[in-house]
Enzyme design. Structure first.
Site, PDB file in Angstrom:
ATOM      1  N   GLU A 162      -0.100   4.251 -50.655  1.00  0.00           N
ATOM      2  CA  GLU A 162       0.581   3.176 -51.387  1.00  0.00           C
ATOM      3  C   GLU A 162       0.780   3.487 -52.874  1.00  0.00           C
ATOM      4  O   GLU A 162       0.378   2.698 -53.738  1.00  0.00           O
ATOM      5  CB  GLU A 162      -0.197   1.867 -51.188  1.00  0.00           C
ATOM      6  CG  GLU A 162      -0.312   1.504 -49.715  1.00  0.00           C
ATOM      7  CD  GLU A 162      -1.256   0.322 -49.442  1.00  0.00           C
ATOM      8  OE1 GLU A 162      -1.853  -0.193 -50.393  1.00  0.00           O
ATOM      9  OE2 GLU A 162      -1.387  -0.061 -48.275  1.00  0.00           O
ATOM     10  N   ASN A 206       1.349   7.691 -47.562  1.00  0.00           N
ATOM     11  CA  ASN A 206       1.467   6.490 -46.731  1.00  0.00           C
ATOM     12  C   ASN A 206       1.898   5.328 -47.621  1.00  0.00           C
ATOM     13  O   ASN A 206       1.397   5.168 -48.730  1.00  0.00           O
ATOM     14  CB  ASN A 206       0.089   6.209 -46.115  1.00  0.00           C
ATOM     15  CG  ASN A 206       0.113   5.167 -45.039  1.00  0.00           C
ATOM     16  OD1 ASN A 206       0.979   5.200 -44.154  1.00  0.00           O
ATOM     17  ND2 ASN A 206      -0.834   4.243 -45.074  1.00  0.00           N
ATOM     18  N   HIS A 242       3.543  -3.508 -41.816  1.00  0.00           N
ATOM     19  CA  HIS A 242       2.884  -4.818 -41.663  1.00  0.00           C
ATOM     20  C   HIS A 242       4.019  -5.843 -41.681  1.00  0.00           C
ATOM     21  O   HIS A 242       4.520  -6.214 -42.749  1.00  0.00           O
ATOM     22  CB  HIS A 242       1.890  -5.059 -42.809  1.00  0.00           C
ATOM     23  CG  HIS A 242       0.718  -4.124 -42.761  1.00  0.00           C
ATOM     24  ND1 HIS A 242      -0.254  -4.208 -41.787  1.00  0.00           N
ATOM     25  CD2 HIS A 242       0.379  -3.077 -43.550  1.00  0.00           C
ATOM     26  CE1 HIS A 242      -1.156  -3.256 -41.982  1.00  0.00           C
ATOM     27  NE2 HIS A 242      -0.788  -2.552 -43.045  1.00  0.00           N
ATOM     28  N   GLU A 272       0.607   1.563 -39.509  1.00  0.00           N
ATOM     29  CA  GLU A 272      -0.275   0.383 -39.540  1.00  0.00           C
ATOM     30  C   GLU A 272       0.430  -0.846 -38.965  1.00  0.00           C
ATOM     31  O   GLU A 272       0.354  -1.950 -39.524  1.00  0.00           O
ATOM     32  CB  GLU A 272      -0.730   0.090 -40.983  1.00  0.00           C
ATOM     33  CG  GLU A 272      -1.433   1.252 -41.652  1.00  0.00           C
ATOM     34  CD  GLU A 272      -1.987   0.930 -43.035  1.00  0.00           C
ATOM     35  OE1 GLU A 272      -2.053  -0.264 -43.403  1.00  0.00           O
ATOM     36  OE2 GLU A 272      -2.357   1.880 -43.739  1.00  0.00           O
ATOM     37  N   ASP A 274       1.532  -4.125 -37.483  1.00  0.00           N
ATOM     38  CA  ASP A 274       1.140  -5.430 -36.947  1.00  0.00           C
ATOM     39  C   ASP A 274       2.262  -6.404 -37.269  1.00  0.00           C
ATOM     40  O   ASP A 274       3.093  -6.138 -38.138  1.00  0.00           O
ATOM     41  CB  ASP A 274      -0.234  -5.931 -37.450  1.00  0.00           C
ATOM     42  CG  ASP A 274      -0.444  -5.822 -38.945  1.00  0.00           C
ATOM     43  OD1 ASP A 274       0.541  -5.990 -39.704  1.00  0.00           O
ATOM     44  OD2 ASP A 274      -1.584  -5.584 -39.378  1.00  0.00           O
TER      45      ASP A 274
HETATM   46  O1  G3I Z   1     -18.128  -3.723 -45.630  1.00  0.00           O
HETATM   47  C1  G3I Z   1     -18.240  -5.063 -46.122  1.00  0.00           C
HETATM   48  C2  G3I Z   1     -19.357  -5.753 -45.445  1.00  0.00           C
HETATM   49  O2  G3I Z   1     -20.563  -5.131 -45.788  1.00  0.00           O
HETATM   50  C3  G3I Z   1     -19.359  -7.234 -45.859  1.00  0.00           C
HETATM   51  O3  G3I Z   1     -20.338  -7.921 -45.138  1.00  0.00           O
HETATM   52  C4  G3I Z   1     -18.003  -7.872 -45.599  1.00  0.00           C
HETATM   53  C5  G3I Z   1     -17.925  -9.312 -46.083  1.00  0.00           C
HETATM   54  O4  G3I Z   1     -16.586  -9.690 -46.353  1.00  0.00           O
HETATM   55  O5  G3I Z   1     -17.027  -7.134 -46.263  1.00  0.00           O
HETATM   56  C6  G3I Z   1     -16.966  -5.805 -45.809  1.00  0.00           C
HETATM   57  O6  G3I Z   1     -15.928  -5.122 -46.418  1.00  0.00           O
HETATM   58  C7  G3I Z   1     -14.650  -5.500 -46.027  1.00  0.00           C
HETATM   59  C8  G3I Z   1     -13.968  -4.323 -45.324  1.00  0.00           C
HETATM   60  O7  G3I Z   1     -12.624  -4.638 -45.053  1.00  0.00           O
HETATM   61  C9  G3I Z   1     -14.661  -3.969 -44.006  1.00  0.00           C
HETATM   62  O8  G3I Z   1     -14.593  -5.049 -43.129  1.00  0.00           O
HETATM   63  C10 G3I Z   1     -13.875  -5.857 -47.286  1.00  0.00           C
HETATM   64  O9  G3I Z   1     -14.415  -7.030 -47.837  1.00  0.00           O
HETATM   65  C11 G3I Z   1     -12.423  -6.056 -46.960  1.00  0.00           C
HETATM   66  O10 G3I Z   1     -11.703  -6.189 -48.184  1.00  0.00           O
HETATM   67  C12 G3I Z   1     -11.870  -4.862 -46.216  1.00  0.00           C
HETATM   68  O11 G3I Z   1     -10.531  -5.118 -45.895  1.00  0.00           O
HETATM   69  C13 G3I Z   1      -9.779  -4.010 -45.496  1.00  0.00           C
HETATM   70  C14 G3I Z   1      -8.631  -3.805 -46.472  1.00  0.00           C
HETATM   71  O12 G3I Z   1      -7.790  -2.734 -46.030  1.00  0.00           O
HETATM   72  C15 G3I Z   1      -9.141  -3.469 -47.859  1.00  0.00           C
HETATM   73  O13 G3I Z   1      -8.131  -3.513 -48.768  1.00  0.00           O
HETATM   74  C16 G3I Z   1      -9.223  -4.268 -44.110  1.00  0.00           C
HETATM   75  O14 G3I Z   1     -10.293  -4.311 -43.173  1.00  0.00           O
HETATM   76  C17 G3I Z   1      -8.221  -3.183 -43.717  1.00  0.00           C
HETATM   77  O15 G3I Z   1      -7.572  -3.543 -42.527  1.00  0.00           O
HETATM   78  C18 G3I Z   1      -7.186  -3.038 -44.808  1.00  0.00           C
HETATM   79  O16 G3I Z   1      -6.321  -1.997 -44.444  1.00  0.00           O
HETATM   80  C19 G3I Z   1      -5.253  -1.724 -45.350  1.00  0.00           C
HETATM   81  C20 G3I Z   1      -4.987  -0.230 -45.276  1.00  0.00           C
HETATM   82  O17 G3I Z   1      -6.168   0.482 -45.559  1.00  0.00           O
HETATM   83  C21 G3I Z   1      -3.848   0.178 -46.225  1.00  0.00           C
HETATM   84  N1  G3I Z   1      -2.683  -0.616 -45.992  1.00  0.00           N
HETATM   85  C22 G3I Z   1      -2.855  -2.059 -45.981  1.00  0.00           C
HETATM   86  C23 G3I Z   1      -3.947  -2.463 -44.996  1.00  0.00           C
HETATM   87  C24 G3I Z   1      -4.119  -3.972 -44.945  1.00  0.00           C
HETATM   88  O18 G3I Z   1      -4.572  -4.467 -46.148  1.00  0.00           O
END
Ligand code: G3I
Length: 346
Positions: A162, A206, A242, A272, A274
């Site tokens: 990005e 990406n 997305h 990605e 969805d």
């Molecule tokens: O690991 C912690 C965990 O310890 C804690 O208990 C929990 C509580 O909220 O948070 C956990 O971390 C989260 C992580 O996902 C794992 O679940 C983060 O808060 C959360 O912000 C994170 O979100 C991810 C996001 O990227 C981060 O920006 C999403 O799962 C993931 O699907 C998303 O993926 C991104 C791609 O990498 C890039 N393109 C966009 C896409 C969607 O945003």
């Protein structure tokens, strides 16, 4: 045109059993044997999905379904900088190693996501005050360490994630020092370091929201041309996709975007996918999944479609939007049928 390469498609499922059109319940346990209702699916272009080791390791049904339905996985979070790059000289590969090893035991390929991003940056890196020379050494060392660690096990990397704003400018960030300290050359530095660490891995940039065209896609095409002219290794561009069922890009638009990137000399993947339902019916959502699959199948340079998660209950968007191809009970939706049918047509 090549003949369809789907070896096996979905087991017969009645449309009413597909669970489309109604909101899926949150966090219901998968019914016993749900995964077994999907037979092994192999398509050309292949399909991938995003998974997280902490979810997958405790979920027998999901571990049974993923290798049946998909040909590859992308770690959704386990390879991101804040998960892996714990301190300047300290790396934690525990979750990523477990996931990659599991995938390879299942015969699944792995996309590496992601090395250089403006989000999920480790706090020690955001908080530091780095000189350009120091940060260049750190970036090179980091990329070489991570790609080198997975050399031969991960065959495709989202090296830069990005990089552009919607206006087509390189993105600055308070959290990530890359552009601010190194300038635009951070992209080439990361790509070169990745190639040196694993010469066989395919290196991608990406991007989110570029599939619909506009300044961001223009900027990507220019970046590919500039990198190629300068002899910097770049093999592909990932289109995240997305999407929103209420306002999706047309199949023709998706194809046009893919052809434009192909003409710039790179491979393309949908990385990605969805489709947030936003109140749309299951049929409407399925049509969008079908359009994405059909666009990729129609463009020879499009090498894979990865959906961003398996079931609605584990999507980053939230189960309420029903954005994926399996419902919260791990039943295949119309969207799965539309996607597999479309990609199998190549
Ligand atoms: O690991 C912690 C965990 O310890 C804690 O208990 C929990 C509580 O909220 O948070 C956990 O971390 C989260 C992580 O996902 C794992 O679940 C983060 O808060 C959360 O912000 C994170 O979100 C991810 C996001 O990227 C981060 O920006 C999403 O799962 C993931 O699907 C998303 O993926 C991104 C791609 O990498 C890039 N393109 C966009 C896409 C969607 O945003």
């Amino acid at each position: 045109m090549r003949r369809a390469a789907a070896l096996l498609a979905l087991a017969p499922i009645s449309l009413t059993a597909l669970g489309c059109g109604s909101r899926a319940p949150d966090r219901e346990p998968f019914p016993d044997g749900a995964a077994a209702r999907v037979e092994r699916t192999r398509t050309e272009p292949p399909l991938g999905t995003a998974v997280t080791w902490s979810v997958l390791k405790g979920d027998d049904e999901l571990r049974a379904l993923v290798p049946r339905a998909f040909a590859s996985i992308t770690p959704e979070n386990d390879l991101k900088p804040d998960h892996v790059w714990r301190e300047r000289d300290t790396y934690d590969f525990a979750a990523a190693d477990a996931l990659v090893d599991w995938a390879r035991e299942q015969g699944l390929r792995v996309r590496g996501h992601t090395l250089v991003w403006h989000q999920q940056v480790p706090p020690w890196l955001s908080d530091g005050d780095w000189t350009p020379a120091e940060l260049e050494r750190m970036l090179t060392e980091y990329v070489r360490t991570v790609v080198g660690h997975f050399r031969g096990r991960i065959d495709t990397w989202d090296v830069v994630n990005e990089p552009f704003t919607d206006a087509g400018r390189l993105r600055t960030s308070r959290d990530a020092p890359w552009l601010g300290v190194l300038g635009p050359r951070y992209v080439a530095l990361a790509l070169r370091a990745a190639r040196a660490a694993d010469p066989r891995a395919k290196l991608f940039v990406n991007e989110i929201g570029a599939e619909t065209g506009g300044p961001k896609l223009d900027a990507l095409v220019r970046m590919v041309a500039d990198l190629k002219r300068a002899g910097v290794p770049i093999d592909g561009v990932g289109l995240e996709a997305h999407l929103d069922a209420a306002d999706p890009p047309s199949r023709a638009r998706l194809e046009q975007t893919m052809r434009r990137l192909a003409a710039a000399g790179v491979a393309v993947e949908v990385t990605e996918l969805d489709v947030a339902a936003h109140g749309a019916s299951g049929e409407r959502q399925a049509a969008v999944f079908g359009d994405v699959g059909a666009a990729c199948a129609a463009v020879a340079a499009c090498g894979r479609v990865t959906v961003w998660g398996v079931s609605d209950r584990d999507s980053w968007i939230g189960a309420g939007e029903r954005p994926l191809a399996f419902d919260a009970n791990l039943r295949a939706k119309l969207s799965w049928r539309a996607l597999t049918g479309a990609v199998s047509r190549r």
